[in-house]
Design a protein around this motif. Structure first.
Motif, mmCIF file in Angstrom:
data_model
loop_
_atom_site.group_PDB
_atom_site.id
_atom_site.type_symbol
_atom_site.label_atom_id
_atom_site.label_comp_id
_atom_site.label_asym_id
_atom_site.label_seq_id
_atom_site.Cartn_x
_atom_site.Cartn_y
_atom_site.Cartn_z
ATOM 1 N N ARG A 1 0.859 -1.180 0.000
ATOM 2 C CA ARG A 1 0.000 0.000 0.000
ATOM 3 C C ARG A 1 0.896 1.231 0.000
ATOM 4 N N PRO A 2 0.352 2.370 -0.391
ATOM 5 C CA PRO A 2 1.163 3.601 -0.327
ATOM 6 C C PRO A 2 1.515 3.952 1.122
ATOM 7 N N GLY A 3 2.743 4.357 1.329
ATOM 8 C CA GLY A 3 3.160 4.767 2.669
ATOM 9 C C GLY A 3 2.702 6.194 2.974
ATOM 10 N N GLY A 4 2.393 6.461 4.233
ATOM 11 C CA GLY A 4 1.926 7.779 4.639
ATOM 12 C C GLY A 4 2.908 8.460 5.585
ATOM 13 N N ASP A 5 3.107 9.725 5.371
ATOM 14 C CA ASP A 5 3.968 10.538 6.252
ATOM 15 C C ASP A 5 3.105 11.573 6.967
ATOM 16 N N GLU A 6 3.449 11.823 8.202
ATOM 17 C CA GLU A 6 2.727 12.863 8.954
ATOM 18 C C GLU A 6 3.367 14.213 8.613
ATOM 19 N N VAL A 7 2.545 15.114 8.058
ATOM 20 C CA VAL A 7 3.039 16.423 7.622
ATOM 21 C C VAL A 7 2.093 17.503 8.165
ATOM 22 N N LEU A 8 2.561 18.745 8.073
ATOM 23 C CA LEU A 8 1.746 19.889 8.418
ATOM 24 C C LEU A 8 1.166 20.501 7.148
ATOM 25 N N ARG A 9 -0.112 20.825 7.189
ATOM 26 C CA ARG A 9 -0.792 21.392 6.023
ATOM 27 C C ARG A 9 -1.792 22.435 6.507
ATOM 28 N N GLU A 10 -1.933 23.475 5.729
ATOM 29 C CA GLU A 10 -2.897 24.510 6.067
ATOM 30 C C GLU A 10 -4.293 24.036 5.715
ATOM 31 N N ASP A 11 -5.231 24.350 6.570
ATOM 32 C CA ASP A 11 -6.616 24.048 6.277
ATOM 33 C C ASP A 11 -7.235 25.196 5.499
ATOM 34 N N SER A 12 -8.544 25.155 5.360
ATOM 35 C CA SER A 12 -9.216 26.175 4.572
ATOM 36 C C SER A 12 -9.113 27.560 5.187
ATOM 37 N N LEU A 13 -8.828 27.608 6.477
ATOM 38 C CA LEU A 13 -8.690 28.910 7.152
ATOM 39 C C LEU A 13 -7.253 29.369 7.214
ATOM 40 N N GLY A 14 -6.341 28.607 6.649
ATOM 41 C CA GLY A 14 -4.940 28.980 6.637
ATOM 42 C C GLY A 14 -4.182 28.546 7.864
ATOM 43 N N GLU A 15 -4.804 27.768 8.718
ATOM 44 C CA GLU A 15 -4.125 27.299 9.919
ATOM 45 C C GLU A 15 -3.515 25.927 9.631
ATOM 46 N N GLU A 16 -2.341 25.692 10.202
ATOM 47 C CA GLU A 16 -1.644 24.432 9.973
ATOM 48 C C GLU A 16 -2.108 23.375 10.969
ATOM 49 N N HIS A 17 -2.274 22.158 10.420
ATOM 50 C CA HIS A 17 -2.652 20.998 11.236
ATOM 51 C C HIS A 17 -1.867 19.788 10.736
ATOM 52 N N ALA A 18 -1.836 18.779 11.564
ATOM 53 C CA ALA A 18 -1.147 17.533 11.183
ATOM 54 C C ALA A 18 -2.058 16.698 10.278
ATOM 55 N N TYR A 19 -1.471 16.169 9.207
ATOM 56 C CA TYR A 19 -2.192 15.316 8.247
ATOM 57 C C TYR A 19 -1.297 14.128 7.889
ATOM 58 N N TYR A 20 -1.958 13.039 7.506
ATOM 59 C CA TYR A 20 -1.239 11.918 6.907
ATOM 60 C C TYR A 20 -1.255 12.130 5.403
ATOM 61 N N HIS A 21 -0.051 12.157 4.813
ATOM 62 C CA HIS A 21 0.086 12.432 3.389
ATOM 63 C C HIS A 21 0.437 11.130 2.653
ATOM 64 N N TYR A 22 -0.408 10.744 1.676
ATOM 65 C CA TYR A 22 -0.190 9.533 0.854
ATOM 66 C C TYR A 22 -0.002 9.966 -0.594
ATOM 67 N N GLN A 23 0.897 9.267 -1.300
ATOM 68 C CA GLN A 23 1.169 9.562 -2.702
ATOM 69 C C GLN A 23 1.090 8.279 -3.539
ATOM 70 N N VAL A 24 0.430 8.401 -4.706
ATOM 71 C CA VAL A 24 0.327 7.297 -5.676
ATOM 72 C C VAL A 24 0.707 7.857 -7.040
ATOM 73 N N GLU A 25 1.647 7.200 -7.714
ATOM 74 C CA GLU A 25 2.117 7.662 -9.015
ATOM 75 C C GLU A 25 1.695 6.678 -10.100
ATOM 76 N N THR A 26 1.438 7.233 -11.278
ATOM 77 C CA THR A 26 1.074 6.398 -12.427
ATOM 78 C C THR A 26 1.509 7.095 -13.698
ATOM 79 N N LEU A 27 1.475 6.320 -14.805
ATOM 80 C CA LEU A 27 1.872 6.847 -16.109
ATOM 81 C C LEU A 27 0.720 6.607 -17.074
ATOM 82 N N ILE A 28 0.265 7.679 -17.726
ATOM 83 C CA ILE A 28 -0.841 7.560 -18.678
ATOM 84 C C ILE A 28 -0.385 8.087 -20.028
#
Length: 919
Positions: A211-238
């Motif tokens: 499965r894709p690995g997840g990293d805990e990162v900081l990301r701004e929400d809709s109000l511009g405040e930073e919160h902790a999120y799990y970030h997953y990435q999937v790559e493909t070629l079309i």
């Protein structure tokens, strides 16, 4: 009053019975119903639609109409269930079939599922329309999805690398002070998720238990405040197939986000590791579940759907300006190589051309160069117009086709061009393979003008110009050629041998029937029968008296006194009837009395022939007849053996040949074909053969391609189990036109095995053998070879010898018949000459036919055959022995694809089965 009550009771009973029948019928009537799993849905979150068909013996496949704003996808194979109930001793079975679909709203609003029509037992039934509402699910800042691309601008067919970025806010339970891990949160992705362009990549990860690995990162929400999120990435070629903007409308990510944790109802639930692939529990397989000791579980959740954003990526069309004529939509950078085999052929023979294309684009989309449009290739070669299918191996796609040189003298296969569009240079590029050196010699053009399909009995060959004979071949086109014929009867041969002596015996017996009757029944009994016949034909009493007087004088020594008195009384009655009145009325009575006296005397007579002998024929005649009889018996044996060995499809030697042939066959020779299919294939074969003959003088390549197609069709019918002399002859004619004289000889032999009197097959067999410069006559026994008798068949066929022997046999018995009827032996010298010819022919037939009849044979089918000491290419070659095309060999045994054979000179060895045609 009583009568009215009875009528009312009967009416009520009938009404009750009708009601019960109607209810029972209604209970068993087919029922079609549709229902939704929920009447309220979220945008992007699928709900299920179920269609249940009950108690329908048969029904059609239902289909859902398209609805604007809804994505409808089938859930797969329908489920079936059976329910049996017993009420008051009555059993009823209910069978239902349930179809299901996933309905995903693409926008907010109220939707209506229209009526679904189903064909049930020949009648259309419709469901009721179903309404439901879809609202937008407020994900808040729990889930974000974004697709990015490496390029901002590409061409159609150019590879595009896409990356799916997924941010999921980890769930934290304040009551238990627990935060789910990135593994737990990934496992909460719903099965209703549609990965769109990333589906192939996700399936690949699933197959590898990843499965894709997840990293805990900081990301701004809709109000511009930073919160902790799990970030997953999937790559493909079309590889975009049409110009425009890249969209991800089919990408729909749904997460069953937790809203509450609680104690698990199952005390052992937290003891089991249910990973992303095996279950729906959010607790992973890595041993990091926070709920192991507390036995907690997700007790409530809600679906949230990600709003996917994507970068602006433009897909530009491949330009049309400067596009080469052979361009087939290939985008990227490529190379082309070619290889051919064999490189030494005759005009019209097939050459296998391999084309390999290597590049950095989507190889499964790469098409073969349009060979049929390349003038530098089609000018010298016949090229198929069928599209070529390729096989992808890593970054290479391989194509294989067949080309045929149109004439002799061609020295090379020209370079094959490949045009593609280079997106980096933004221009079209044409690359070419290297030319391939080949050698094309003059083809052997065989025709048959001396041999036609009519039975003319002429085996002569005619040559028209050059050293090669010119022939003309006519194939059978009637549908009787695709009807299996039983094995040929030996009756004609047997009749030809038995009939002449039978006629002689009957003629001699008819001529000497009186003497033979006296010898067989006795002379006295013959006189009794003569006297009886005379009395039966007598016309007056005086004629009866005359017969009785002769009878009395001949039997005077044997007649008794009582018989003498009775005879005298009857003679007196005959005299009185002759001179008295009404002799006709007494004639029958007198006849009966006279016949009674003769019959009584015949029963008392001794049973012997009184020294009567069968008429003498003479010592010379008896000797001649004995010799002919013995020769006839000797003739029947080899002739019957020749016929049976050639045509008996149920004999032991045929079974042995078939076993050897099947042991080297990769597939069963029998295929199931209907009569109409056989007729279609036969008609296609005949048309291909005629097309080949029409162009054989102008285009050798096209002609041989047509002949090859006809040979394939004829062989397909034979492999289907058809055993017909005309069909074998047709295939032999095609092989002769193709120059495969060994295969032609084998098929003519098979034709004669079915019908030994087939004139065209017999004549064409002579032609095929004489067209070969080598000795290809049949194998003989060692004794036959010792006396040189097998070489007779080089000039005269065994069939011709058999016909001559039968003719000599008939003429000889005619001479015997003449000598018997005229009481002297005629044409002694002629009879002696015929006898010598007969005996010589018997020896030839015996030694040339016995070996063929008792041992399976094979015909060499190719012109390059290697005889080896053991089965396998790794074993040494027997260099002292040459095996040539069309040569007949004895088959000893098989070992896998190898056949052990024996030549006429006694040399044995192993040959690859592909080089032989087993008879």
């Amino acid at each position: 009053m009583s009568q009215k009550m009875n009528l009312r009771t009967i009416s009520q009973a009938l009404l009750a019975a009708a009601t019960i029948a109607v209810c029972s019928a209604a209970a068993q009537a087919a029922d079609v119903r549709a229902e939704l799993s929920a009447r309220e849905a979220y945008v992007g979150a699928p709900i299920s639609l179920y269609l249940k068909i009950s108690d329908a013996p048969s029904h059609g496949e239902p289909s859902l109409p398209e609805v604007d704003g809804l994505a409808i996808r089938s859930s797969g194979t329908p489920s079936r269930s059976t329910q049996t109930t017993i009420v008051n001793g009555r059993r009823s079975d209910h069978v239902s079939t349930t179809y299901s679909w996933q309905i995903t709203p693409r926008r907010e609003g109220t939707f209506v599922i229209p009526p679904i029509q189903v064909d049930v037992d020949g009648q259309w039934q419709s469901t009721r329309p179903i309404r439901f509402v879809a609202t937008k699910n407020e994900t808040g800042d729990l889930l974000f999805a974004e697709v990015t691309g490496q390029q901002k601008e590409i061409y159609v067919g150019q590879p595009l690398s896409l990356t799916l970025n997924l941010w999921v806010k980890p769930y934290h339970d304040a009551q238990y002070d627990i935060t789910l891990s990135e593994e737990n949160m990934w496992q909460l992705i719903s099965e209703a998720t549609n990965w769109g362009a990333f589906t192939e990549r996700m399936n690949e990860l699933a197959e590898n238990r990843q499965r894709p690995g997840g990293d805990e990162v900081l990301r701004e929400d809709s109000l511009g405040e930073e919160h902790a999120y799990y970030h997953y990435q999937v790559e493909t070629l079309i590889y975009p197939t049409r110009p425009g903007k890249i969209t991800v409308d089919d990408l729909n990510i749904v997460v069953d986000y937790p809203t509450q944790l609680g104690k698990s109802r199952d005390p052992f639930a937290s003891m089991f590791d249910n990973d992303y692939f095996g279950g729906r529990s959010p607790f992973g397989t890595m041993g990091h579940s926070p709920f192991r000791r507390s036995s907690l579980a997700i007790t409530d959740s809600r679906p949230i759907v990600a709003e996917v954003t994507i970068d602006s990526i433009d897909v530009k069309p491949v330009p049309t300006a400067g596009r080469p004529a052979d361009y087939r939509g290939t985008v990227g950078q490529y190379q082309i190589v070619t290889q051919a085999s064999p490189t030494t052929v005759k005009a019209g023979d097939p050459i296998t051309l391999h084309i390999g294309i290597r590049g950095d684009g989507p190889m499964e989309l790469v098409q073969a160069p349009p060979l049929e449009t390349l003038p530098q290739l089609t000018a010298d070669f016949k090229v198929t117009k069928e599209p070529l299918a390729g096989i992808v191996q890593d970054d290479t796609k391989l194509f294989t086709t067949t080309i045929r040189p149109r004439r002799a003298g061609i020295t090379h296969i020209p370079a094959i061009p490949l045009s593609y569009f280079d997106p980096k240079a933004e221009t079209f590029v044409t690359v070419e393979s290297k030319p391939i050196a080949i050698e094309v010699t003059e083809a052997e053009r065989l025709q048959l003008d001396a041999i036609v399909s009519s039975v003319d009995g002429d085996n002569s060959l005619s040559a028209k110009g050059g050293s090669q004979p010119v022939f003309d071949l006519t194939n059978y086109t009637g549908n009787d050629a695709i009807v299996s014929a039983g094995h040929n009867s030996n009756l004609p041969w047997i009749v030809a041998v038995v009939l002449p002596p039978t006629i002689v015996c009957i003629s001699w017996a008819a001529r000497n029937r009186k003497s033979i009757s006296q010898w067989f029944f006795g002379e006295d009994r013959e006189s009794f029968r003569a006297a009886r016949r005379s009395i039966e034909t007598a016309s007056s009493p005086s004629a009866i008296a005359a017969v009785l007087n002769r009878f009395a004088s001949s039997e005077s020594d044997n007649i008794t006194q009582s018989e003498d008195l009775e005879l005298r009384q009857l003679l007196n009655d005959c005299d009185h009837a002759s001179y008295g009145g009404s002799p006709d009325q007494q004639l029958s009575t007198l006849k009966s009395q006279a016949i009674a006296i003769i019959d009584q005397r015949s029963k008392m007579a001794p049973k012997h022939n009184n020294g009567t002998q069968i008429p003498k024929i003479g010592r010379r005649r008896m000797t001649a007849m004995a010799c002919w009889t013995f020769a006839g018996i000797a003739l029947m044996v080899p002739v019957a053996m020749y016929s049976m060995g050639k045509v008996d499809k149920t004999g032991k030697q045929e079974s042995a040949s078939r076993q050897i042939e099947l042991s080297n066959s990769k597939s069963s020779p029998l295929n199931s074909l209907s009569k109409s299919q056989m007729e279609i294939i036969f008609d296609e074969a005949n048309r291909a053969y005629l097309d080949g003959k029409k162009v054989s003088a102008t285009d050798t390549a096209v002609a041989k391609e047509c002949f090859s197609r006809a040979a394939t069709k004829y062989d397909q019918l034979i492999q289907a189990g058809i055993c017909n002399a005309n069909l074998y002859t047709n295939l032999g004619n095609v092989q002769l036109q193709l120059g495969s004289r060994g295969k032609a000889i084998a098929n003519y032999e098979r034709s004669l095995a079915v019908d030994a009197f087939h004139a065209q097959a017999r004549n064409n067999l002579v032609v095929a053998r004489k067209s070969l410069s080598t000795d290809t006559h049949d194998a003989t026994t060692s004794l036959g070879s010792l006396f040189g008798l097998g070489s007779v068949e080089r000039f005269v066929s065994t069939y011709t010898i058999a016909i001559l022997l039968v003719a000599a046999w008939a003429i000889a018995w005619m001479a015997v018949l003449s000598s018997l009827l005229l009481n002297r032996l005629h044409s002694g010298l002629a009879s002696f000459s015929l006898c010598c010819l007969l005996l010589a022919g018997l020896v030839v037939i015996y030694f040339s036919g016995f070996e063929r009849s008792s041992v399976p044979r094979a015909i060499v089918a190719t012109d390059k055959v290697i005889l080896r000491e053991a089965p396998g290419n790794e074993f040494p070659e027997i260099a002292s022995t040459t095996v040539v095309e069309g040569e007949s060999l004895r088959v000893l045994r098989a070992d896998g694809p190898w056949i052990r054979i024996e030549k006429n000179d006694g040399t044995s060895g192993w040959i690859a089965g592909t080089n032989l045609e087993i008879l």
